[in-house]
Design a protein around this motif. Structure first.
Motif, PDB file in Angstrom:
ATOM      1  N   ARG A 465       0.797  -1.227   0.000  1.00  0.00           N
ATOM      2  CA  ARG A 465       0.000   0.000   0.000  1.00  0.00           C
ATOM      3  C   ARG A 465       0.839   1.290   0.000  1.00  0.00           C
ATOM      4  O   ARG A 465       0.502   2.229  -0.725  1.00  0.00           O
ATOM      5  CB  ARG A 465      -0.983   0.021   1.174  1.00  0.00           C
ATOM      6  N   PRO A 466       1.900   1.415   0.807  1.00  0.00           N
ATOM      7  CA  PRO A 466       2.672   2.661   0.744  1.00  0.00           C
ATOM      8  C   PRO A 466       3.202   2.980  -0.647  1.00  0.00           C
ATOM      9  O   PRO A 466       3.335   4.154  -1.016  1.00  0.00           O
ATOM     10  CB  PRO A 466       3.817   2.415   1.733  1.00  0.00           C
ATOM     11  N   LEU A 467       3.485   1.942  -1.423  1.00  0.00           N
ATOM     12  CA  LEU A 467       3.907   2.153  -2.812  1.00  0.00           C
ATOM     13  C   LEU A 467       2.710   2.455  -3.697  1.00  0.00           C
ATOM     14  O   LEU A 467       2.753   3.365  -4.531  1.00  0.00           O
ATOM     15  CB  LEU A 467       4.662   0.917  -3.309  1.00  0.00           C
ATOM     16  N   TRP A 468       1.641   1.714  -3.516  1.00  0.00           N
ATOM     17  CA  TRP A 468       0.430   1.954  -4.321  1.00  0.00           C
ATOM     18  C   TRP A 468      -0.089   3.378  -4.116  1.00  0.00           C
ATOM     19  O   TRP A 468      -0.600   3.997  -5.053  1.00  0.00           O
ATOM     20  CB  TRP A 468      -0.649   0.948  -3.950  1.00  0.00           C
ATOM     21  N   ASP A 469       0.047   3.888  -2.905  1.00  0.00           N
ATOM     22  CA  ASP A 469      -0.423   5.254  -2.644  1.00  0.00           C
ATOM     23  C   ASP A 469       0.285   6.281  -3.530  1.00  0.00           C
ATOM     24  O   ASP A 469      -0.249   7.363  -3.796  1.00  0.00           O
ATOM     25  CB  ASP A 469      -0.197   5.628  -1.172  1.00  0.00           C
ATOM     26  N   LEU A 470       1.488   5.920  -4.014  1.00  0.00           N
ATOM     27  CA  LEU A 470       2.257   6.819  -4.881  1.00  0.00           C
ATOM     28  C   LEU A 470       2.203   6.382  -6.344  1.00  0.00           C
ATOM     29  O   LEU A 470       2.921   6.931  -7.181  1.00  0.00           O
ATOM     30  CB  LEU A 470       3.724   6.854  -4.422  1.00  0.00           C
ATOM     31  N   GLY A 471       1.377   5.380  -6.632  1.00  0.00           N
ATOM     32  CA  GLY A 471       1.304   4.872  -8.003  1.00  0.00           C
ATOM     33  C   GLY A 471       2.482   4.006  -8.378  1.00  0.00           C
ATOM     34  O   GLY A 471       2.810   3.858  -9.555  1.00  0.00           O
ATOM     35  N   LEU A 472       3.125   3.378  -7.385  1.00  0.00           N
ATOM     36  CA  LEU A 472       4.292   2.533  -7.604  1.00  0.00           C
ATOM     37  C   LEU A 472       3.963   1.083  -7.243  1.00  0.00           C
ATOM     38  O   LEU A 472       2.982   0.809  -6.558  1.00  0.00           O
ATOM     39  CB  LEU A 472       5.468   3.021  -6.752  1.00  0.00           C
ATOM     40  N   ASP A 473       4.801   0.158  -7.664  1.00  0.00           N
ATOM     41  CA  ASP A 473       4.613  -1.260  -7.365  1.00  0.00           C
ATOM     42  C   ASP A 473       5.909  -1.992  -7.668  1.00  0.00           C
ATOM     43  O   ASP A 473       6.902  -1.393  -8.102  1.00  0.00           O
ATOM     44  CB  ASP A 473       3.452  -1.827  -8.174  1.00  0.00           C
ATOM     45  N   TYR A 474       5.912  -3.319  -7.475  1.00  0.00           N
ATOM     46  CA  TYR A 474       7.056  -4.161  -7.843  1.00  0.00           C
ATOM     47  C   TYR A 474       6.526  -5.481  -8.373  1.00  0.00           C
ATOM     48  O   TYR A 474       5.490  -5.984  -7.917  1.00  0.00           O
ATOM     49  CB  TYR A 474       8.013  -4.374  -6.661  1.00  0.00           C
ATOM     50  N   ASP A 475       7.237  -6.030  -9.358  1.00  0.00           N
ATOM     51  CA  ASP A 475       6.776  -7.233 -10.048  1.00  0.00           C
ATOM     52  C   ASP A 475       7.512  -8.473  -9.537  1.00  0.00           C
ATOM     53  O   ASP A 475       8.156  -9.201 -10.273  1.00  0.00           O
ATOM     54  CB  ASP A 475       6.976  -7.083 -11.564  1.00  0.00           C
ATOM     55  N   HIS A 476       7.441  -8.669  -8.239  1.00  0.00           N
ATOM     56  CA  HIS A 476       7.948  -9.912  -7.644  1.00  0.00           C
ATOM     57  C   HIS A 476       7.201 -10.135  -6.341  1.00  0.00           C
ATOM     58  O   HIS A 476       6.428  -9.283  -5.891  1.00  0.00           O
ATOM     59  CB  HIS A 476       9.471  -9.871  -7.429  1.00  0.00           C
ATOM     60  N   GLY A 477       7.413 -11.282  -5.734  1.00  0.00           N
ATOM     61  CA  GLY A 477       6.736 -11.585  -4.489  1.00  0.00           C
ATOM     62  C   GLY A 477       7.221 -10.700  -3.357  1.00  0.00           C
ATOM     63  O   GLY A 477       8.293 -10.094  -3.417  1.00  0.00           O
ATOM     64  N   THR A 478       6.427 -10.664  -2.293  1.00  0.00           N
ATOM     65  CA  THR A 478       6.788  -9.879  -1.117  1.00  0.00           C
ATOM     66  C   THR A 478       7.587 -10.699  -0.121  1.00  0.00           C
ATOM     67  O   THR A 478       8.412 -10.154   0.614  1.00  0.00           O
ATOM     68  CB  THR A 478       5.512  -9.338  -0.459  1.00  0.00           C
ATOM     69  N   GLY A 479       7.382 -12.012  -0.085  1.00  0.00           N
ATOM     70  CA  GLY A 479       8.112 -12.832   0.868  1.00  0.00           C
ATOM     71  C   GLY A 479       8.119 -14.295   0.495  1.00  0.00           C
ATOM     72  O   GLY A 479       7.209 -14.789  -0.166  1.00  0.00           O
ATOM     73  N   HIS A 480       9.162 -14.980   0.929  1.00  0.00           N
ATOM     74  CA  HIS A 480       9.300 -16.413   0.649  1.00  0.00           C
ATOM     75  C   HIS A 480       9.822 -17.110   1.892  1.00  0.00           C
ATOM     76  O   HIS A 480      10.357 -16.479   2.817  1.00  0.00           O
ATOM     77  CB  HIS A 480      10.250 -16.648  -0.527  1.00  0.00           C
TER      78      HIS A 480
END
Length: 609
Positions: A465-480
């Motif tokens: 969400r903190p990234l989405w709030d700025l219109g940002l994202d990442y194209d990989h998983g968050t945790g493994h």
């Protein structure tokens, strides 16, 4: 690229000739070996041989006039750089899956080959379902066509197999076997077939050295409901005395005898438990041919291994302190030397930095090896999530740019993995804003309390969400998941956007690693490891395992909440408390500065576990 293009063109011509001989219209070439793992030995780098792509995940489909390579978002840029566009078309592994593309191309007269030892049953099912309407024939091949044309194919690995002592394992092989037998009884299965090397190493309390970064032997295992087990492995790899120390219920067979012995064991009506995602489809086909019933479910060893026992957790915590000292030594060196070396006209290179973190770890007495190839990347290279520096021509680390390192180690008592992003002077446009959002994302998930029954996909958006709030994202998983001196990427727990039907549970070890990447400009990622713990009220939370300073130079402090400031200052206070006395005097000076409190937040140690 020109020379590689010619090499790949010759290889594809030879492969297509072999396909004609075998009557194949198309061939599926996965990145998998016979164990469906993330890392493979050079002997099994068939996808790289055919396409030039060397990433750890992907698949290709070869036809008479096209090659379509499918990779995920971590490898988009790498595939573009490694694969000649006029020979290799590229696509997204999940957004446009290979079976859907193939179904759009195939005609009713097509014969599509695959190696049944390399594709798991779930993949075969997906291809069969997609191809049903086309009339095309999906058929297993006898002998791999790629191997047939790979004249200088490396030999199979021959790494030493050693005992893993009970003082580190915390449970005997017999205890673990009894756990498996109970599950088999509950599911009324006469056999359990295990083909994942890390599961077998965990179950038998052994370790190996067949594949780089993965301290486990390549082998297969069949467990019978009566308690007898059959281990298919090259016994010539055993350390002295290992054969005599193995339990009496375990028989050792040559690895090549696996399918033959299994065929002799199976009777009509037998139920055979095997993993639908991490076992060769050849096993399920064999069971069906013998009129036995394949029970395609996640291996019971996978979940049992994921929930670490007290001894394993103690070892994991201990090795993270050793790793933290290595990272502190590295951070002190990096921040000191980058401006000095650049001013002298001899800047640090990405590869030199990679070698340096290895040297820092090698100074720790319990260090054994890296847990994966270090990702050491400066500037725009950091936008490639799984970038590998070229020893002969890696980019400089400059004061005017940014730098990312993702690195981990295998220690006597556990496995580590962490990522830090550094800057040394002028920040690229937008970097501070994105770095602050990535930090906020890390804290958002690290401080989360959640009920039992929560799965990884339930909480992924909390991190983003903190990234989405700025219109940002990442194209990989968050945790493994993380293994216990086993695989750095361990099944089954995951945190990410895709559906992941695994309850997070106490004793699991997870990464949290949000990021942001701007192609050609920079990449940012922060990664810590955490233990899932049960809290006093029955909810679950994350306890910190990674104790490495987070650089604050790029943080926009005015954008942080009091909670985030308290978390950061508490985290840094704990870092200094835990490792300062273990560090050299020079590193302690750097550590004190790196861990100095910022803003007005006073830390709470419970906030960081």
């Amino acid at each position: 690229m020109t020379d590689m293009r010619a090499v790949l063109a010759d290889r594809l011509a030879s492969l297509r000739s072999e396909m004609i001989i075998r009557g194949l219209t198309a061939l599926i070439v996965p990145r998998f070996d016979a164990h469906q793992g993330e890392y493979v030995a050079p002997h099994d780098e068939r996808l790289g041989f055919v396409t030039g792509f060397t990433g750890s995940a992907g698949a290709a489909i070869v036809t008479a006039d096209r090659v379509r390579l499918f990779v995920d978002g971590r490898y988009t840029v790498q595939a573009q750089n490694q694969c000649p566009a006029d020979l290799i078309e590229r696509d997204h592994l999940f957004e446009h899956p290979p079976e859907i593309w193939l179904a759009g191309e195939a005609g009713p007269d097509w014969v599509i080959g695959y190696d049944a030892m390399l594709l798991p049953p779930r993949w075969v099912e997906r291809f069969e379902t997609a191809l049903k309407r086309t009339g095309a024939q999906l058929t297993p091949v006898t002998g791999n066509p790629v191997d047939a044309v790979w004249s200088d194919q490396p030999v199979e690995p021959f790494g030493l197999i050693t005992a893993f002592p009970l003082q580190f394992a915390g449970a005997s092989a017999d205890e673990k076997r009894q756990n498996m037998l109970q599950t088999m009884s509950e599911k009324d299965c006469r056999f359990m077939v295990e083909t994942q090397p890390d599961n077998i190493a965990w179950l038998l309390n052994v370790r190996g050295d067949d594949v780089a970064y993965n301290p486990m032997p390549q082998s297969f295992l069949v467990l019978e409901q009566n308690g007898a087990a059959h281990w298919f492995v090259d016994a010539r790899k055993f350390e002295d005395g290992l054969a005599d120390s193995l339990p009496a219920w375990l028989s050792v067979h040559p690895k090549v005898a696996f399918l033959g012995v299994l065929a002799d064991l199976l009777d009509e009506g037998d139920r055979v438990l095997l993993d639908s995602d991490f076992s060769p489809a050849a096993v399920a086909r064999l069971a069906t041919a013998k009129q036995a019933e394949p029970v395609l479910e996640r291996s019971p060893a996978t979940l049992a291994k994921a929930r670490k026992n007290r001894t394993e957790l103690e070892g994991i915590r201990a090795c993270h302190l050793d790793d933290a000292v290595a990272w502190a030594d590295f951070g002190a060196w990096l921040t000191r030397e980058v401006p000095v070396r650049a001013a002298a006209g001899e800047p640090i290179s990405e590869y030199e930095a990679e070698e340096r973190i290895l040297a820092c770890r090698s100074a720790r007495p319990t260090f054994l090896s890296e847990s994966f190839r270090t990702i050491s990347c400066a500037g725009g290279n950091a936008a490639m999530c799984h970038y590998a520096a070229d020893p002969r021509a890696s980019a400089p680390v400059l004061p005017s740019g940014c730098y990312l390192m993702d690195s981990g180690g295998q220690y006597d008592t556990g496995t580590t993995d962490a990522t830090r992003s550094y800057t040394f002077g002028t920040l690229p446009d937008g970097y501070a804003r994105a770095f602050t959002a990535v930090f906020k994302a890390l804290v958002a998930l690290a401080t989360l309390r959640f009920p039992k029954g929560t799965q990884g996909h339930h909480i992924d958006a909390i991190c983003r969400r903190p990234l989405w709030d700025l219109g940002l994202d990442y194209d990989h998983g968050t945790g493994h998941g993380i293994g216990h001196r086993l695989s750095v990427h361990e099944q089954p727990q995951r945190i990410g956007k895709p559906y992941s039907p695994v309850d997070l549970a106490s004793g699991m070890v997870m990464s949290i690693e949000p990021g942001h990447y701007l192609a050609g400009r920079y990449g940012i990622r922060l990664e810590n490891l955490y233990e899932v713990v049960e809290l006093e009220d029955g909810f679950l939370g994350f306890d910190t395992l990674t104790w490495i300073p987070i650089q604050t130079d790029a943080l926009l402090v005015e954008h942080l909440t009091d909670t985030e400031l308290r978390w950061l200052n508490a985290y840094h206070a704990k870092v200094e408390e835990l490792i300062a006395d273990r560090c050299s005097a020079e590193t302690r000076v750097w550590l004190a500065k790196a861990c100095a409190p910022i803003g007005s937040g006073e830390g709470s140690l419970r906030a960081v576990g």
